[in-house]
Design an enzyme around this catalytic site. Structure first.
Site, short mmCIF file in Angstrom:
data_model
loop_
_atom_site.label_atom_id
_atom_site.label_comp_id
_atom_site.label_asym_id
_atom_site.label_seq_id
_atom_site.Cartn_x
_atom_site.Cartn_y
_atom_site.Cartn_z
N HIS A 187 -5.73 5.14 5.75
CA HIS A 187 -4.99 5.80 5.19
C HIS A 187 -3.47 6.03 5.62
CE1 HIS A 187 -8.54 6.42 2.99
NE2 HIS A 187 -9.07 7.35 4.30
N ASP B 239 -3.16 -0.04 6.46
CA ASP B 239 -4.01 -0.59 5.03
C ASP B 239 -3.31 -1.76 4.48
OD1 ASP B 239 -5.69 1.52 5.85
OD2 ASP B 239 -5.21 2.71 3.90
N GLU C 175 0.85 5.50 0.24
CA GLU C 175 0.20 7.02 0.52
C GLU C 175 1.21 8.06 -0.46
OE1 GLU C 175 -2.55 7.48 1.98
OE2 GLU C 175 -2.47 5.17 2.56
N ASP D 79 0.84 -1.13 -0.06
CA ASP D 79 -0.07 0.04 -0.12
C ASP D 79 0.69 1.34 -0.04
OD1 ASP D 79 -2.82 1.23 0.31
OD2 ASP D 79 -1.69 2.38 1.91
#
Length: 222
Positions: A180, A185, A24, A22
């Protein structure tokens, strides 16, 4: 891992090693917008062929030189890209370390190539590939375009495509206040992926009947 586990892992995904990630970011454009966080969950397989999380690595990342930062994006994920408290490392360092970890696990599992698993995989895979290209990293274990998307898998198995809702349907605890974060996540996505793959096996979907028939046929001709 034992040799039996290596063989099972290699057979299960035709030599591919699924790696859950994941990211960001500071926007949606992987060529221009900063990669701010990345986490990777490495999986393991037991003697019954069931998947679970082995361990997770996580990095806060410094925006690359000239990176675009969309205000709306950082307001959404709550990341201050320039906070010294983040303990951020360079993009090059993070990606090289991830490649080392994944390559080692891939080899131990007896697999030939690693495949990105992510929720809405095209997004995360695109940012990973862009970072690999931007930092001229030649030796990468990741397949450049094959990925396993838990959005699709969850839609099929659970009737949900949003990560939080899919986890709820699967009985996986999900704390929206921690969402987030790449670390949080990634691990929820990894739990979801493992649950779906394991449930498919428990329902009789793996090994394929044709594989079992071939094994029996081979025994009778020996």
């Amino acid at each position: 891992m034992a040799n039996t586990e290596q063989t099972l892992f290699a057979k299960r995904f035709r030599g591919f090693f699924p790696v859950v990630i994941d990211v960001e970011t500071a926007g949606f454009n992987n060529k221009t917008d900063a990669l701010l966080e990345i986490a990777v969950s490495v999986l393991k397989m037991d003697d019954d062929g069931l998947l679970s999380i082995d361990h997770t690595v996580h990095f806060h990342i410094e925006p690359f030189e000239g990176a675009n930062i969309e205000q709306a994006a950082i307001e959404f994920n709550g990341i201050d890209p320039f906070s010294p408290l983040r303990g951020a490392v360079s993009e090059e360092h993070a990606i090289k370390e991830i490649c080392k970890v994944v390559r080692k696990a891939q080899k131990a599992a007896g697999c030939q190539r690693s495949v990105v698993v992510a929720h809405n995989a095209a997004f995360d895979h695109g940012f990973l590939n862009a970072a690999i290209e931007r930092n001229n990293i030649k030796r990468t274990p990741f397949h450049p375009f094959v990925s396993f998307d838990t959005t699709t898998l969850a839609g099929l198995a659970l009737g949900q495509t949003v990560l939080a809702k899919a986890c709820a349907a699967a009985g996986i605890a999900f704390d929206n206040s921690q969402a987030h974060s790449a670390l949080y996540d990634t691990e929820r996505t990894a739990e979801l992926y493992c649950l779906i793959v394991n449930r498919w096996q428990q329902l009789g979907g793996w090994p394929l009947a044709i594989d079992e028939n071939e094994d029996e046929s081979a025994k009778t001709t020996e």
